[in-house]
Structures are given as structure tokens and as C-alpha cells.
Design a protein around this motif. Structure first.
Motif, PDB file in Angstrom:
ATOM      1  N   GLU A  30      -3.441  -3.197   0.374  1.00  0.00           N
ATOM      2  CA  GLU A  30      -3.409  -4.203   1.437  1.00  0.00           C
ATOM      3  C   GLU A  30      -4.348  -3.813   2.583  1.00  0.00           C
ATOM      4  O   GLU A  30      -5.101  -4.651   3.105  1.00  0.00           O
ATOM      5  N   LEU A  31      -4.325  -2.547   2.949  1.00  0.00           N
ATOM      6  CA  LEU A  31      -5.090  -2.105   4.121  1.00  0.00           C
ATOM      7  C   LEU A  31      -6.549  -1.804   3.796  1.00  0.00           C
ATOM      8  O   LEU A  31      -7.430  -2.015   4.642  1.00  0.00           O
ATOM      9  N   ARG A  36       0.850   0.491   0.776  1.00  0.00           N
ATOM     10  CA  ARG A  36       0.017  -0.494   1.473  1.00  0.00           C
ATOM     11  C   ARG A  36      -1.478  -0.208   1.325  1.00  0.00           C
ATOM     12  O   ARG A  36      -2.294  -0.846   1.983  1.00  0.00           O
ATOM     13  N   GLU A  39       3.906   4.352   3.342  1.00  0.00           N
ATOM     14  CA  GLU A  39       2.620   3.727   3.648  1.00  0.00           C
ATOM     15  C   GLU A  39       1.697   3.703   2.445  1.00  0.00           C
ATOM     16  O   GLU A  39       0.781   2.880   2.376  1.00  0.00           O
TER      17      GLU A  39
END
Length: 870
Positions: free
Chosen positions: A755-756, A752, A749
């Protein structure tokens, strides 16, 4: 003189003597419930011994005589009971009825009934558990729940079970709460009728303008004592007969006596004879009280010693202050003291009953009827609140160090027993397993508290047997306040004195000298060791031997630190306040106070302190985080010599243990927080982004609050903690770089993150704008012109959270806030355009922003001019 059969026949307990004899014959034990005044303490032992017939007051034949030991909780009760029984037989004490208390024995060759304190009984049981020649033991006043009585009962039950099943045991109580004792002894209850003299209650609470303050520690509000004195005067006016007044302690008795002599609000003192009865009262005063009045009315001021063990002739009125004293022990600080508590309902009934022993009476209670219902039902058992060091030594000498095999009414608290065993190990009374050593058995044989026994045994070889015994005798009973607060001065006063305290002190000194080994109590090194030691030095050494953890070093005027870590203060007028070292003999901690109050101490020097408290000496490398009151904390590394908590000397430590340094740095972080690290703008941004993702998505995104970061400090600060040595090293560490260790790399994770929760967002103008994650929602603050044509801002956290867009004017000031750009272009933009277009004419303000060209420039620059982007 003949047997006083008339007096014997009038005692109500006579009616249950056959039932008591039957219970002892069939079961070997019984619980006798007999209210005060029934003859429980006087007739029953005579009947058990066969000196009077169970059915009548007549004498029995010599062949029926059995030897009986009666155990009373107090010395004054021992003397009163022996005197009364001897009187009933028409004899003097020492013939067929004798007595033994510590330091005094009045027992003749024909003695059949011997009255002793429970402490004396315990000493005998430990010397010879079989109690040869004794047929019956009666534990009187067992309802008072004194620790010695509870212990004696447990030991006697062991003796009956293992050595002498024929030994008879009677537990006598003045209350009807006997079921627990019946279960403990596995014995029936024999209940005697009470004296049918009614006692009327008068509720007499204080009614002054100022409410009476509750008692704290040993302090009682003078207003209450003045009210008690006034209530005694009222009772003398309203009722006939003598007055028995209950007060919590000796100091309160003296104060009320002074008030009665000087007069109260009415002005005149009382014409009655005022007598003071307590455990320290001279024998002559005790005798006068128990002998009865010679015609003049009497006021007897008494502590709890008069609750149930004594009958005071002539009393028709009781005045009850409603207060009592109970022991309390501060195990963390090693301090024990008496504290003033509200009397229990059971004790209040006992006190009231003294007014009805001989005729109908009256009790004046200095509290309200409503308050009476809120009183505790029974007093606290002493085992639950007292210092258990003597009990723990007795249990160890009995062969049961944990006291788990003893049949006690209440088990000892685990914490108090652990503290007691620690003291016993420190003075060599028990071994590592808690078993009594030979030294511990010698200590137990002295009848002293183990601390004082240690001071006596060790002090005798250092300062001489006589002087060690004299100082220990001083410590056994706190001297009168007028003697002073310095032990050597008190010692000199006792040598000169001629009062009741001095008489008891001399008697105890003789007993202690006799208890020491060698001729006349002198040890082999006695004379040589004592030569040339001044009395002041000897006093300090003996006190320090008794209480090594109370050796204290000055920290400034009147303030001391004990080696136990307890702060203490001397009185403002004390002559002890300017000396470097003290051995504290008596201290307590007032309620609400952080420091102890020194009541009695001896002056010592550092050599004496080290000698007495040598077991507490240590030399250690101390590495820790030191945080001054003003200023920044840092790692400190020293080699320190200590006597317990008292620092004797210290020197810098050049190469401290890295593991200790690491622990110190962690302590500093916990103390001052992650702010000790270097938090750049990027580091703060990363922390805010992680906090946002944890809040919105939860695991595996880590919590990054201060508490959470400190809890995982070893995990993400490992590289820094391994290399840092001081505060400055932490301040140079980049928190942002270290924080990446907490990203969820294992699950993938971490990839990301952008992205998040992107650090920046590219807007239609091409600018990359930093997102602010510091609030409840992420914020994108950008100039309005850069968003022309952008109908929707991106949503973060996987589409869960829309960006909150702060639209700025060309000058960078807030113009509007929206989470829905399309709606803003349609409805809100017109009013913003109308307000700002005139103020910023060089910037584009198109009619339709949804289709306009975004720009970072002014209008002129957009047309090829020289305007700069804002």
C-alpha cells in the motif's frame, strides 16, 4: 692544602645558608632555588655536612659534621661536583668528598660528602631504605625532571614518613619554578641571588636560500649544522673568551667539529681548540674541559650535560642550536629511541646563563626572536615520554606496583605503565598481581634495565657468565657506529679495542660478572652449558633473551617481521640483509615510516628464536576472511604455529569451528559489503522500496544502507550464516528473501508495504508497471497512450509523495516528465502530440487525452487489426 675561603666566600648562595639550615631544622626539608654559578652544587653540600660554616667560608669543628649524599642526574656532573668540592677543601677526591657512579667508587674512610648519580641512590634505597649513616640527601638539578630523580624524591618522602623522620631532604633547582616541588615536599622555598653578570642575546637564525628542514627523529638538517658552525666562527670573531656550543647529540657534535676543522663558506678552519663534551666523552676530555684554558681559545661542543650541572671556566659566549634530545617510547611496537625536539624556553635560559657565570657574556641563538615565544615553556617530564619498565620494577620492589601511593610530581601514564607491567610479567619479574618476585628483585639489584637483567641472569647459565656479561654490557651502551651493525662483530671489535667505549665496556663487564650469583659470578650450570657454544650463537641468544619480541624473520631482501608484529628493515649496505632470522638489539622508527630501522642485531636460527621467545609461541586454529591483494576474499581455515606475529608453519583445517566460520563470514561482509549476496531484480527493488519508506516515514521502516545492513547482519542473515562455509555459499543466498526479516512485522506495518510503496502500479490500460524507487523520488515510466483518461497518478507513502511520471513515446523513449497529469493533459500534451504524431501515425493521438480510451495497442490493432501492444 688549606681551605679555599676566598673562593667559598665569593659564592652567592652563601647568603642563604642560614635560612636553609633553619628550614631543615624546623621542617626537615627545603627547596633551594639557586641560579647557575651561585655555588648550589658545591658550597651547599659542604655547609650541610658541616665542613664549612654557614655564615662564612671557614671550617667547622668535627663534632658538627653530618654525612650528606648529593644525587646528580649524570655521571659527568658527579665527577665535576666532587672534584670542585674537593678542590674547595684543598683535598683530593676520595678524602672527605667522594663519588660513586655505576662501576666506579672513589670513597675513603673519612668521606663525609658523597656525590652519586640518582640511579646509584635508587639502588641504595632499594637495598636499604633507611640509608643508615646518612643525615641529608640533596637532589640536585631536580628541575630537569629526570625520572630517576622524581622516583628518588618519592622514595625519600616515603622513608621520611615511615622510617626516618629525621632524614633531611633538599631539592635543588636552577630555575625559579619551584612551587610544585615545595607542595610535593611540604617544604619552604629558599631562594638564592644569582650572579649579576648580564648576558646579551644575538638572534642568529639561518638565512640561506633553502629553508632549514625541521628535525625528524634523530636526523638534523646538515644545513642547520653548517649554520651553527658558521655562527661559532662569527662568535670567535666578534667576542672574546671561550665558546660553549649546545648541540642535541654526539653525531651532531662530531659533524660540527669536522666543519670547524675544515672551514666553512669562508674556507679556513678555526684556530681555537675544539673539545667535545657528552656522556660518552673520555674522562680525560671531561677533565680538560673543566680545568679551563691554558691560553689558547677553546670551542666546547656539548650536549645538554653542560646546561646546568657543569661550570666550564673561561666561557663568555654561548652558541645555541635550539635543539635537544628527549626519549620517546613506541609502546605498541616495543621500540624506544631518542628524538630531536626544540629546546624549551627554560632550557634556553639555562644555556644562555652559562655565558654569564664568570663575567658579562653573549648568547647567539640560532632561531628568531618570534620563534622563541613559540617554544614550550619547560621540557617534558621524562615520566611522560619514557619507557617505564625500570620504573615499574622499582615501584613493585618498593611495594607499590601501581605507583599510586608514590608522591610523584607527575603520575605515570596509565598506558605506559600497563605496557611496562606486561613486559615485567613476561620476564618473570612480577607476578599476576604486579608484585615483585624474587627473580624480579635480583633483576632490580643488577642496576640494569629489566630486559637486560633477564638476559644476564638467564644467559649466564646458557652461554657462561663472562660471555653473557660481555654481551649485556654491549647492549647497555650503544657502541660507536664504526664498530658495525652485527653484534658478534661489535663484540670482537670491543675485545680488540682500546678507546673510551672499550674501557667503559670492560668496566661494566666486570661489574656485571660480580653481580651474578656463585663464585666469580658463575652459575652452577655455567661451564657445561657454555661448552661448545660459538660466540656468534651466544651473542644471538643473549640479545634474543633481552628483546624476545624483537626476534625477527626475513620476509625478503632487507625486510623482516618482528614477533611483535613490527616490520623492520636493515640498511642497504648491511651484512645482515640476507639471513633468515635476527635478534634485533637496537631499532627505531623514523618519523613517517611504517617500518622500523634496524641499527644493531645478531644472527640467530629458528631454534634460538623459539628458545628465547618461547613465551610467545602458540598453536591455534585460525579461521578468518582472507582478502588477497588481487582476487576475491574467502574463508580460510588453518592450524597455525606462530611465534608472536611470525608464522612458523600452517596446515589446512578440515572441520573448523562453526562459530569461527560465522565470524569470518561476517568479517568478509564487513570487508566487501552486502554485494557478496545474490541481489536479484526483485531483491534490489525491495531494498529500494524500504529505503524510500525509511526516508519518508522513518521508524519502524528499517534503514537499509550498506552500513545499516552490516550492523544488523546477525539479525537478517542468520539462516545463511548458520549454513554457509565459504564465499560461494553467500553468493547463492537470495538477499531479497532474507531482507524480509527486517520488515516491521511486530507492529503490523509490514502488511502495508504494498500500500505504501507498491512494487507495481496498475495504469488505465490495465498494465501493471514497475515503480522505480532508485532515485530521490519514485518514478513510473509508462507509454503515454496507456494513461489516457488518467487525471492523477497515485501518491505513495500514505499520500505524502506523488509519483513522478515519465511519459514515454511508443518507442519507449522519454517524451515528458510530470507529477501533475491533469496539468500535462491541459498544457503540455499539445506540443508532444504535434512532435510525435507524424513519427508514430499508427498510434492514437486524440485531441482530448483526458477523455480518450487508454490503450496498449496501435490504432489498427485497436480496430481489430493485428498490431501488437508495445
Amino acid at each position: 692544602m688549606p681551605l679555599r675561603t676566598d673562593a667559598l666566600d665569593r659564592l652567592p648562595v652563601r647568603s642563604v645558608l642560614p635560612a636553609l639550615a633553619d628550614a631543615l631544622t624546623t621542617r626537615g626539608a627545603a627547596v633551594l632555588s639557586a641560579p647557575p654559578g651561585t655555588g648550589k652544587t658545591t658550597l651547599v653540600p659542604l655547609a650541610l655536612a658541616g665542613l664549612v660554616s654557614p655564615g662564612t667560608g671557614s671550617a667547622r669543628s668535627a663534632k658538627d659534621v653530618r654525612r650528606v649524599v648529593v644525587a646528580e642526574p649524570r655521571r659527568i656532573a658527579v665527577r665535576a661536583a666532587a672534584r670542585r668540592m674537593a678542590w674547595l677543601l684543598g683535598e683530593r677526591v676520595g678524602e672527605r668528598v667522594g663519588l660513586t657512579v655505576r662501576g666506579e667508587r672513589v670513597v675513603g674512610p673519612g668521606c663525609v660528602v658523597e656525590v652519586v648519580t640518582t640511579g646509584v641512590l635508587l639502588q641504595r634505597l632499594q637495598r636499604d631504605p633507611e640509608l643508615p649513616g646518612v643525615d641529608t640527601v640533596m637532589l640536585d638539578e631536580c628541575h630537569e625532571r629526570h625520572l630517576d630523580a622524581d622516583t628518588a624524591a618519592a622514595f625519600l618522602l616515603d622513608v621520611r614518613a615511615a622510617l626516618r623522620p629525621e632524614l633531611r631532604l633538599v631539592a635543588a633547582s636552577a630555575t625559579t619554578d619551584t612551587e610544585a616541588w615545595a607542595r610535593l615536599l611540604d617544604a619552604p622555598v629558599v631562594a638564592a641571588p644569582g650572579v649579576a653578570h648580564p648576558v646579551r642575546t644575538v638572534w642568529a637564525p639561518p638565512t640561506g636560500a633553502r629553508p632549514v628542514r625541521p628535525a625528524h627523529g634523530t636526523r638534523v638538517d646538515p644545513a642547520l649544522l653548517a649554520h651553527v658552525a658558521d655562527t661559532v666562527r662569527r662568535a670567535l670573531r666578534e667576542e672574546d673568551g671561550d665558546v660553549l656550543c649546545f648541540l642535541p647529540g654526539v653525531g651532531e657534535i662530531a659533524r660540527v667539529a669536522a666543519l670547524l676543522g675544515a672551514g666553512g663558506a669562508g674556507g679556513a678552519g678555526t684556530d681555537a681548540e675544539v673539545l667535545q663534551v657528552h656522556g660518552r666523552a673520555p674522562a680525560a676530555v671531561q677533565d680538560a674541559v673543566l680545568a679551563g684554558s691554558a691560553g689558547r681559545r677553546r670551542v666546547v661542543l656539548a650536549t645538554a650535560v653542560a646546561e646546568s650541572s657543569l661550570t666550564v671556566p673561561g666561557v663568555r659566549v654561548v652558541v645555541d642550536s635550539g635543539l635537544a634530545r628527549e626519549p620517546r617510547t613506541d609502546h605498541a611496537r616495543g621500540l624506544g629511541a631518542l628524538t630531536t625536539v626544540r629546546v624549551s624556553r627554560a632550557s634556553a635560559e639555562q644555556r644562555a646563563g652559562r655565558a654569564g657565570r664568570e663575567a658579562p657574556g653573549v648568547v647567539y641563538r640560532c632561531w628568531t626572536e618570534a620563534g622563541h615565544g613559540r617554544l614550550p615553556r619547560f621540557p617534558s617530564p621524562e615520566i611522560a615520554v619514557a619507557d617505564l619498565t625500570p620504573f615499574a620494577l622499582r615501584a613493585a620492589c618498593w611495594g607499590d606496583p601501581d605507583a599510586r601511593g608514590l608522591a610523584l610530581p607527575d603520575p605515570p601514564p596509565a598506558g605506559a605503565m600497563a605496557a611496562a607491567r606486561e613486559v615485567l610479567r613476561a620476564i618473570g619479574a612480577v607476578d599476576g598481581d604486579g608484585r615483585a618476585t624474587g627473580r624480579g628483585r635480583r633483576m632490580a639489584a643488577t642496576g640494569l634495565h629489566p630486559r637486560l637483567a633477564r638476559a644476564l641472569l638467564d644467559g649466564a647459565s646458557l652461554v657462561g657468565a663472562r660471555r653473557a656479561a660481555e654481551v649485556v654490557a654491549l647492549l647497555s651502551e650503544e657502541p660507536p657506529r664504526e664498530y658495525g651493525t652485527e653484534v658478534a662483530a661489535v663484540w670482537r671489535a670491543a675485545r680488540r679495542g682500546g678507546d673510551g667505549y672499550t674501557a667503559r665496556w670492560r668496566r661494566e663487564t666486570r661489574r656485571l660478572v660480580a653481580a651474578l650469583p656463585g663464585p666469580d659470578g658463575a652459575g652452577p650450570a655455567d661451564a657445561a652449558a657454555a661448552a661448545g657454544t660459538p660466540d656468534d650463537t651466544a651473542a644471538g641468544l643473549v640479545v634474543a633473551l633481552a628483546y624476545p619480541e624483537r626476534v625477527a624473520r626475513s620476509r625478503g631482501e632487507r625486510t623482516y617481521l618482528m614477533v611483535s608484529g613490527t616490520r623492520a628493515e636493515t640498511a642497504p649496505d648491511s651484512g645482515l640483509r640476507d639471513v633468515p632470522w635476527l635478534a634485533v638489539a637496537a631499532a627505531d622508527r623514523p618519523v613517517g615510516s611504517a617500518s622500523a630501522r634496524i641499527r644493531l642485531a645478531a644472527v640467530i636460527d629458528e631454534d634460538t628464536a623459539r628458545r628465547a621467545a618461547g613465551a610467545l609461541y602458540s598453536e591455534d586454529e585460525e579461521v578468518g576472511w582472507s582478502a588477497p591483494r588481487r582476487g576475491a576474499g574467502d574463508v580460510t581455515a588453518r592450524r597455525v604455529a606462530r611465534l608472536g606475529a611470525v608464522e612458523l608453519a600452517a596446515a589446512p583445517l578440515e572441520r573448523p569451528d562453526p562459530a569461527l566460520v560465522r565470524t569470518a563470514l561476517l568479517d568478509g561482509l564487513r570487508s566487501e559489503g552486502p554485494g557478496l549476496l545474490r541481489w536479484t531484480r526483485e531483491a534490489l527493488s525491495l531494498r529500494q522500496r524500504l529505503a524510500f519508506l525509511h526516508r519518508e516515514l522513518g521508524e519502524p521502516w528499517p534503514e537499509v544502507s550498506d552500513a545499516a545492513l552490516l550492523a544488523r547482519a546477525e539479525e537478517w542473515l542468520g539462516p545463511v550464516l548458520g549454513a554457509a562455509r565459504r564465499r560461494d555459499d553467500l553468493a547463492r543466498a537470495d538477499a531479497g528473501r532474507l531482507l524480509t526479516a527486517l520488515l516491521p512485522w511486530a507492529t503490523g506495518e509490514a502488511a502495508r508495504l504494498e500500500e505504501l510503496a507498491p512494487e507495481r502500479v496498475e495504469v488505465p490500460s490495465g498494465s501493471r508497471i514497475r515503480v522505480d524507487y532508485g532515485g530521490e523520488r519514485p518514478v513510473l515510466a509508462v507509454k503515454l497512450q496507456e494513461l489516457f483518461g488518467w487525471r492523477e497518478a497515485p501518491r505513495l507513502a500514505g499520500g505524502r509523495v506523488p509519483l513522478l511520471v515519465h511519459l514515454l513515446s511508443p518507442a519507449g523513449r522519454p517524451a515528458a516528465v510530470t507529477a501533475d497529469l491533469a496539468s500535462f493533459w491541459r498544457d503540455g500534451y499539445r506540443s508532444v502530440r504535434a512532435e510525435l504524431r507524424g513519427r508514430y501515425p499508427r498510434h492514437p493521438w486524440p485531441e482530448d487525452p483526458a477523455t480518450a480510451q487508454p490503450t496498449r495497442r496501435t490504432t489498427a490493432a485497436a480496430r481489430g487489426g493485428t498490431g501488437r501492444a508495445r
